[in-house]
Design a protein around this motif. Structure first.
Motif, PDB file in Angstrom:
ATOM      1  N   THR A  46     -26.235  10.754 -26.823  1.00 30.53           N
ATOM      2  CA  THR A  46     -24.936  11.811 -27.299  1.00 30.53           C
ATOM      3  C   THR A  46     -23.710  11.442 -25.721  1.00 30.53           C
ATOM      4  N   PRO A  47     -22.741  11.513 -26.144  1.00 34.40           N
ATOM      5  CA  PRO A  47     -21.966  11.480 -25.325  1.00 34.40           C
ATOM      6  C   PRO A  47     -21.893  12.582 -23.863  1.00 34.40           C
ATOM      7  N   PHE A  48     -22.272  14.076 -23.789  1.00 32.61           N
ATOM      8  CA  PHE A  48     -22.624  14.760 -23.020  1.00 32.61           C
ATOM      9  C   PHE A  48     -24.146  15.304 -22.335  1.00 32.61           C
ATOM     10  N   GLY A  49     -25.089  14.390 -23.661  1.00 32.79           N
ATOM     11  CA  GLY A  49     -26.795  14.967 -23.218  1.00 32.79           C
ATOM     12  C   GLY A  49     -27.232  14.534 -22.115  1.00 32.79           C
ATOM     13  N   GLY A  50     -28.474  15.075 -22.220  1.00 34.39           N
ATOM     14  CA  GLY A  50     -29.291  14.476 -20.915  1.00 34.39           C
ATOM     15  C   GLY A  50     -29.341  15.742 -19.313  1.00 34.39           C
ATOM     16  N   GLY A  51     -30.347  15.728 -19.412  1.00 32.88           N
ATOM     17  CA  GLY A  51     -30.668  16.192 -18.251  1.00 32.88           C
ATOM     18  C   GLY A  51     -30.917  18.220 -17.611  1.00 32.88           C
ATOM     19  N   HIS A  52     -30.264  18.969 -17.136  1.00 38.14           N
ATOM     20  CA  HIS A  52     -30.998  20.083 -17.625  1.00 38.14           C
ATOM     21  C   HIS A  52     -29.596  20.837 -18.400  1.00 38.14           C
ATOM     22  N   PRO A  53     -29.629  21.503 -19.241  1.00 33.88           N
ATOM     23  CA  PRO A  53     -28.910  22.458 -19.821  1.00 33.88           C
ATOM     24  C   PRO A  53     -27.360  22.898 -19.522  1.00 33.88           C
ATOM     25  N   GLY A  54     -27.829  23.749 -18.637  1.00 31.59           N
ATOM     26  CA  GLY A  54     -26.411  23.874 -17.922  1.00 31.59           C
ATOM     27  C   GLY A  54     -25.317  22.785 -17.567  1.00 31.59           C
ATOM     28  N   ALA A  55     -26.007  21.830 -17.354  1.00 32.57           N
ATOM     29  CA  ALA A  55     -25.561  20.301 -17.097  1.00 32.57           C
ATOM     30  C   ALA A  55     -24.859  20.017 -18.004  1.00 32.57           C
ATOM     31  N   VAL A  56     -25.496  19.914 -19.032  1.00 27.94           N
ATOM     32  CA  VAL A  56     -24.996  19.210 -20.814  1.00 27.94           C
ATOM     33  C   VAL A  56     -23.581  20.517 -20.593  1.00 27.94           C
ATOM     34  N   LEU A  57     -23.641  21.342 -20.903  1.00 29.41           N
ATOM     35  CA  LEU A  57     -22.746  22.445 -21.345  1.00 29.41           C
ATOM     36  C   LEU A  57     -21.291  22.167 -20.116  1.00 29.41           C
ATOM     37  N   ARG A  58     -21.848  21.615 -18.639  1.00 26.80           N
ATOM     38  CA  ARG A  58     -20.920  21.542 -18.065  1.00 26.80           C
ATOM     39  C   ARG A  58     -20.010  20.561 -18.574  1.00 26.80           C
ATOM     40  N   ARG A  59     -20.500  19.169 -18.395  1.00 26.13           N
ATOM     41  CA  ARG A  59     -20.304  18.226 -19.059  1.00 26.13           C
ATOM     42  C   ARG A  59     -18.880  18.220 -20.079  1.00 26.13           C
ATOM     43  N   HIS A  60     -18.970  19.288 -21.225  1.00 30.47           N
ATOM     44  CA  HIS A  60     -18.459  19.346 -22.216  1.00 30.47           C
ATOM     45  C   HIS A  60     -17.238  20.311 -22.033  1.00 30.47           C
ATOM     46  N   VAL A  61     -17.479  20.608 -21.336  1.00 26.46           N
ATOM     47  CA  VAL A  61     -16.121  21.326 -20.348  1.00 26.46           C
ATOM     48  C   VAL A  61     -14.844  20.544 -19.318  1.00 26.46           C
ATOM     49  N   THR A  62     -15.503  19.810 -19.034  1.00 26.34           N
ATOM     50  CA  THR A  62     -15.202  19.366 -17.159  1.00 26.34           C
ATOM     51  C   THR A  62     -15.008  17.716 -17.410  1.00 26.34           C
ATOM     52  N   GLU A  63     -15.327  16.398 -18.630  1.00 26.07           N
ATOM     53  CA  GLU A  63     -16.319  15.177 -18.432  1.00 26.07           C
ATOM     54  C   GLU A  63     -16.167  14.774 -19.741  1.00 26.07           C
ATOM     55  N   THR A  64     -15.134  13.650 -19.456  1.00 23.46           N
ATOM     56  CA  THR A  64     -14.410  12.522 -20.449  1.00 23.46           C
ATOM     57  C   THR A  64     -15.981  11.137 -21.190  1.00 23.46           C
ATOM     58  N   VAL A  65     -15.569  10.877 -22.119  1.00 26.37           N
ATOM     59  CA  VAL A  65     -15.868   9.979 -22.739  1.00 26.37           C
ATOM     60  C   VAL A  65     -15.085   8.596 -22.444  1.00 26.37           C
ATOM     61  N   VAL A  66     -15.680   7.460 -22.359  1.00 24.79           N
ATOM     62  CA  VAL A  66     -14.991   6.104 -21.996  1.00 24.79           C
ATOM     63  C   VAL A  66     -15.020   4.835 -24.155  1.00 24.79           C
ATOM     64  N   PRO A  67     -14.262   4.521 -23.833  1.00 27.87           N
ATOM     65  CA  PRO A  67     -14.762   3.609 -24.909  1.00 27.87           C
ATOM     66  C   PRO A  67     -16.087   2.867 -25.331  1.00 27.87           C
ATOM     67  N   LEU A  68     -16.751   2.953 -26.050  1.00 30.35           N
ATOM     68  CA  LEU A  68     -17.833   2.296 -27.035  1.00 30.35           C
ATOM     69  C   LEU A  68     -17.662   0.548 -26.743  1.00 30.35           C
ATOM     70  N   PRO A  69     -18.290  -0.011 -26.237  1.00 32.30           N
ATOM     71  CA  PRO A  69     -18.383  -1.516 -26.455  1.00 32.30           C
ATOM     72  C   PRO A  69     -18.549  -2.136 -27.410  1.00 32.30           C
ATOM     73  N   GLY A  70     -17.220  -2.235 -27.820  1.00 36.29           N
ATOM     74  CA  GLY A  70     -17.807  -3.804 -29.656  1.00 36.29           C
ATOM     75  C   GLY A  70     -17.497  -2.718 -30.956  1.00 36.29           C
ATOM     76  N   ILE A  71     -16.179  -1.231 -30.578  1.00 34.04           N
ATOM     77  CA  ILE A  71     -15.823  -1.350 -32.202  1.00 34.04           C
ATOM     78  C   ILE A  71     -14.563  -1.255 -32.072  1.00 34.04           C
ATOM     79  N   PRO A  72     -14.168  -0.817 -33.189  1.00 30.14           N
ATOM     80  CA  PRO A  72     -12.662  -1.151 -33.325  1.00 30.14           C
ATOM     81  C   PRO A  72     -12.072   0.242 -32.647  1.00 30.14           C
ATOM     82  N   ASP A  73     -10.677  -0.509 -31.994  1.00 31.73           N
ATOM     83  CA  ASP A  73      -9.967   0.631 -31.167  1.00 31.73           C
ATOM     84  C   ASP A  73     -10.109   1.794 -31.977  1.00 31.73           C
ATOM     85  N   GLU A  74      -9.396   1.297 -33.140  1.00 33.69           N
ATOM     86  CA  GLU A  74      -8.896   3.026 -34.309  1.00 33.69           C
ATOM     87  C   GLU A  74     -10.448   3.569 -34.567  1.00 33.69           C
TER      88      GLU A  74
END
Length: 407
Positions: free
Chosen positions: A212-240
């Protein structure tokens, strides 16, 4: 051992266990059924039983080819159960664990089916609130679709809402699965239809990447990532396709697509995904995540659980296969603002360390040492060269110059 569920159903065999209860293979007046029997301690909660009955009409009214139909709700003594259609197949989590990640065409076809199910539910005013691979069933008797995907059906509508207590949860608790929780839930806002879209986009990301894009580690850290972090493109899939994922993972609920729009847009992508193999990306190293996130406080000798492994019901034992729910307080604004803003768990080429990780930092240190040694060697070479130049001048004196003076 068989047991009676109400007056009309018999539960014959356990199919699986979860933190909310047990799923049985049962028999009813119209043939085989699946019976989700909620925990006995939940059945003794009169407030929950009341909400269970109140939700009866809404749950029984949800009928769609990609929704596991609830046939009946049983309240009988200590038994609190949902009687559902029996799906001959497995859940999406089991397939994901077996294959690690799916071919893009199969992943998109499955998620499009679930988006159709959500569109029907949202039109009826029902929000699922717990969309995740465990709640997606694959009908092995149905026709194969793009990428060899079996028809997908969404199940467990209303369970999270039933177990969630408004009195206990209002602005103080979060109930759900950390990896799939929309930012607005983390911030204490009421769940609307957009939370299901966010969770479904997270599932699609997981099917493609294997994590998952924001999972891993302690649940509190996961919740914070949902609010503060962004994801980068997955290599190899169409831009659309990537733009669809990004839009549905938007922090602002209003920016996300509606379920019907998402289903249509995903199916438009299927022709371009035909024959594309699963992506080749590395899953983030748990040791790296442990180094980057503050470790949770646990008793000595007990293992640190990862990926949101916190029981839904306080004091409950872990699920037989995994813990998927959490119930914890809403982080304060200053806590949410305390995390580093940037890219969370950025996918990368196989073998490449993630920027900012312990392995990446070690590589940077190695490069610095290498550059330092190279600088010393270069300085030594320059010094030796200068010495040779000076030595060459001593061995071969320059011709004498003659000057004349005026007497």
């Amino acid at each position: 051992m068989a047991r009676k569920i109400g007056s009309r159903y018999t539960a014959n065999q356990i199919l699986g266990r979860g933190s909310a209860g047990t799923v049985w293979l049962g028999e009813g007046p119209e043939g085989p059924v699946a019976v989700k029997l909620l925990r006995e301690d939940l059945a003794s909660d009169q407030e929950l039983v009341g909400r269970f009955v109140q939700e009866r009409t809404a749950l029984l009214g949800l009928e769609h080819p990609h929704i596991v139909t609830v046939r009946d709700l049983v309240v009988d003594g200590n038994d609190l159960a949902l009687v559902m259609d029996l799906v001959r197949g497995t859940d999406l989590r089991t397939r994901l664990e077996r294959e690690r990640r799916l071919a893009p065409a199969a992943a998109v076809a499955i998620v499009a089916d679930v988006a159709d199910a959500l569109a029907a539910a949202h039109a009826a005013g029902v929000v699922h609130r717990d969309v995740k691979p465990e709640n997606v069933l694959l009908d092995m008797q149905g026709p194969l679709g793009p990428g060899g995907a079996h028809p997908a059906l969404l199940t467990d509508f209303g369970v999270a809402k039933l177990i969630d207590s408004p009195k206990r949860n209002r602005a103080t608790k979060i109930i759900g699965t950390p990896d799939y929780l929309a930012p607005e839930i983390v911030e204490g806002l009421p769940p609307r239809a957009a939370v299901d879209i966010y969770a479904l986009a997270t599932v699609l990301y997981e099917l493609l990447a294997g994590f998952t894009p924001f999972g891993g580690g302690h649940p509190g850290a996961v919740l914070r990532r949902h609010v503060t972090e962004t994801v980068v493109p997955l290599p190899g899939i169409p831009d659309e396709l990537w733009q669809l994922i990004v839009q549905c993972l938007a922090k602002a609920p209003a920016s996300r697509l509606r379920a019907s729009e998402l289903a249509a847009r995903l199916r438009e992508q299927l022709p371009t995904l035909t024959g594309m193999p699963p992506l080749d990306v590395d899953e983030p190293d748990p040791s790296e995540e442990a180094a980057e996130e503050p470790a949770p406080s646990v008793p000595q000798g007990e293992p640190v659980r990862r990926r949101g492994a916190v029981s839904l019901v306080p004091g409950a034992k872990p699920d037989s296969n995994r813990d998927t729910h959490t119930s914890m307080r809403v982080p304060a604004p200053d806590e949410l603002a305390g995390g580093a803003h940037g890219t969370a768990r950025a996918p990368r080429a196989t073998g490449a360390p993630r920027p900012g990780s312990a392995r990446h930092k070690a590589a940077v240190r190695r490069r610095r040492v290498t550059l330092g040694v190279a600088g010393v060697v270069l300085a030594a070479v320059v010094g030796v060269g200068a010495w040779f130049a000076s030595s060459d001048g001593d061995d071969h004196p320059a011709p004498a110059t003659h000057s004349t003076s005026t007497p």
